[in-house]
Design a protein around this motif. Sequence first.
Motif, short mmCIF file in Angstrom:
data_model
loop_
_atom_site.label_atom_id
_atom_site.label_comp_id
_atom_site.label_asym_id
_atom_site.label_seq_id
_atom_site.Cartn_x
_atom_site.Cartn_y
_atom_site.Cartn_z
N LEU A 46 0.83 -1.21 0.00
CA LEU A 46 0.00 0.00 0.00
C LEU A 46 0.86 1.26 0.00
CD1 LEU A 46 -2.77 -1.10 2.54
CD2 LEU A 46 -3.04 -0.77 0.07
N ALA A 47 1.97 1.22 0.73
CA ALA A 47 2.86 2.38 0.78
C ALA A 47 3.50 2.63 -0.59
CB ALA A 47 3.93 2.19 1.84
N VAL A 48 3.92 1.58 -1.27
CA VAL A 48 4.52 1.75 -2.60
C VAL A 48 3.49 2.28 -3.59
CG1 VAL A 48 5.58 0.52 -4.54
CG2 VAL A 48 6.31 0.02 -2.19
N ASP A 49 2.26 1.81 -3.50
CA ASP A 49 1.19 2.35 -4.35
C ASP A 49 1.02 3.85 -4.11
OD1 ASP A 49 0.71 -0.10 -5.48
OD2 ASP A 49 -1.07 -0.55 -4.24
N TRP A 50 1.10 4.25 -2.85
CA TRP A 50 0.96 5.68 -2.50
C TRP A 50 2.12 6.48 -3.08
CZ3 TRP A 50 4.16 8.88 0.43
CH2 TRP A 50 3.61 10.11 0.80
N LEU A 51 3.35 5.98 -2.95
CA LEU A 51 4.51 6.67 -3.51
C LEU A 51 4.38 6.85 -5.01
CD1 LEU A 51 7.20 4.63 -1.56
CD2 LEU A 51 6.87 7.10 -1.32
N HIS A 70 13.87 0.32 2.38
CA HIS A 70 13.07 -0.65 3.15
C HIS A 70 12.36 0.03 4.32
CE1 HIS A 70 14.78 -4.85 1.83
NE2 HIS A 70 14.49 -4.08 0.80
N SER A 71 11.80 1.21 4.04
CA SER A 71 11.12 1.97 5.09
C SER A 71 9.95 1.22 5.69
CB SER A 71 10.67 3.32 4.55
OG SER A 71 11.77 4.12 4.20
N ALA A 72 9.30 0.38 4.89
CA ALA A 72 8.19 -0.41 5.43
C ALA A 72 8.71 -1.43 6.44
CB ALA A 72 7.44 -1.11 4.30
N ASP A 73 9.83 -2.04 6.15
CA ASP A 73 10.41 -3.00 7.08
C ASP A 73 10.79 -2.32 8.38
OD1 ASP A 73 11.35 -5.75 7.56
OD2 ASP A 73 13.34 -4.84 7.63
N LEU A 87 -0.03 2.55 11.20
CA LEU A 87 1.25 2.02 10.75
C LEU A 87 1.51 2.38 9.30
CD1 LEU A 87 3.77 0.28 11.18
CD2 LEU A 87 2.37 -1.74 10.68
N LEU A 88 0.50 2.32 8.45
CA LEU A 88 0.66 2.68 7.04
C LEU A 88 1.03 4.15 6.90
CD1 LEU A 88 0.47 2.13 4.01
CD2 LEU A 88 -2.00 2.58 4.18
N LEU A 89 0.37 5.01 7.64
CA LEU A 89 0.68 6.43 7.57
C LEU A 89 2.10 6.70 8.04
CD1 LEU A 89 -0.16 9.29 6.93
CD2 LEU A 89 -1.45 9.37 9.08
N PHE A 90 2.52 6.04 9.10
CA PHE A 90 3.90 6.18 9.58
C PHE A 90 4.89 5.68 8.53
CE2 PHE A 90 7.32 4.00 12.20
CZ PHE A 90 8.04 5.15 12.46
N THR A 91 4.57 4.57 7.88
CA THR A 91 5.44 4.02 6.84
C THR A 91 5.61 5.01 5.69
OG1 THR A 91 4.79 1.76 7.40
CG2 THR A 91 5.73 2.11 5.22
#
Length: 378
Positions: A46-51, A70-73, A87-91
Amino acid sequence: MTTSPAPAPAPSSSPRPSLLGPRLPSFYCPLERDLVHPQAKQVEALAVDWLDAFGVYPDPVERAWGLATHSADFSCRIIPGGDVEALLLFTEWNYWANAVDDWQDSGSDDVGTGAVVEHGVRLLRTIEDPGASVLPDGPMTRALLDLVGRTHAMLTPYELRRFVEGTRDWLLGAAWRAAQAEAGTVPGLNDYVAMGPLANGTRFSLTWSDVARGDRLSADVLCSPALTALTDAAGFVVSADNDLFSYDKDDHLQPLEVNLVNVLAHQENCSPAEAVPLAVALRDRVMVLFTRLRAQLDNGPDGANAELRRHLAALGHYVAGSIAWQSRAPRYASPRNRHELPRPEARFEVRFADAPSFAGTEPPDVPALAAWWRQARD
């Protein structure tokens, strides 16, 4: 601001060896390790889709290096449980902040102290007042405004203030480092340990850890001298570890990157490899204090309540999770000054020590560190 760093030296077919030696030192980490949020893969996707939706990275090469953080990790290891939306918003914040960090650390002639300070002030004002319109339009600004709008909707006023203060720490630390580089100076050890770790944004991260768990400790608890010292100690350990993992990434810069290894090498007039044991010994002394202070807060006269106990555990996740993340991130294990593109499989071999490399428990002769020992009871 541009997210594209200045070109590093052209990578060779045989990457040059690390100035620190063939292997990283062993890490003393008597904390729960290898925890990760069960929905980490979903959060990353989801984070990569947002980027991609906001076009944060200007081309495929920058995208590859951005994802190599690897910011999600990182996010899912320091917050191994809790609300996925938070967690997604923080990522997403971490991917965005790493793009800024790469610009700040690029070594480009355009990234002087003035530029870092100017951007930092405008960023802070945008977080506090997203309608202020003090940043130029572009993909990074549009992504930032999306982050800020969702952050204002999710956080309480006090949580938002904590987040702003954590962001201010990060930006002040980055500005101080930029000033040192611009002056061509290597700071003294006390100055470095007092100001260098600010760039980690420890409180930036810990705010989201509490938000994801739904814990709301009072200001009197969060700002107490003992918990403040414990938080700063955690930040120092994470900073020292990052200085080891990230050393190769920045070893082409002139003046030298401001980090603990280079500070100690300059102070002792020795090579970076010879300074590594000195850095580890100092880091281990603070780790011992961290475990001692954390136990003291957990087992105080009245005992820690459930929220404080979870916050103390989260500090441990921050320290241990950062080691696990950095060991696996191609950003560090296959750095840009040695490789055209990150190697997805690249990682460090991490060894853990059974005991600290320094046996004593007395404070070091470094005033900015020794102050934390005053919070520890005998």
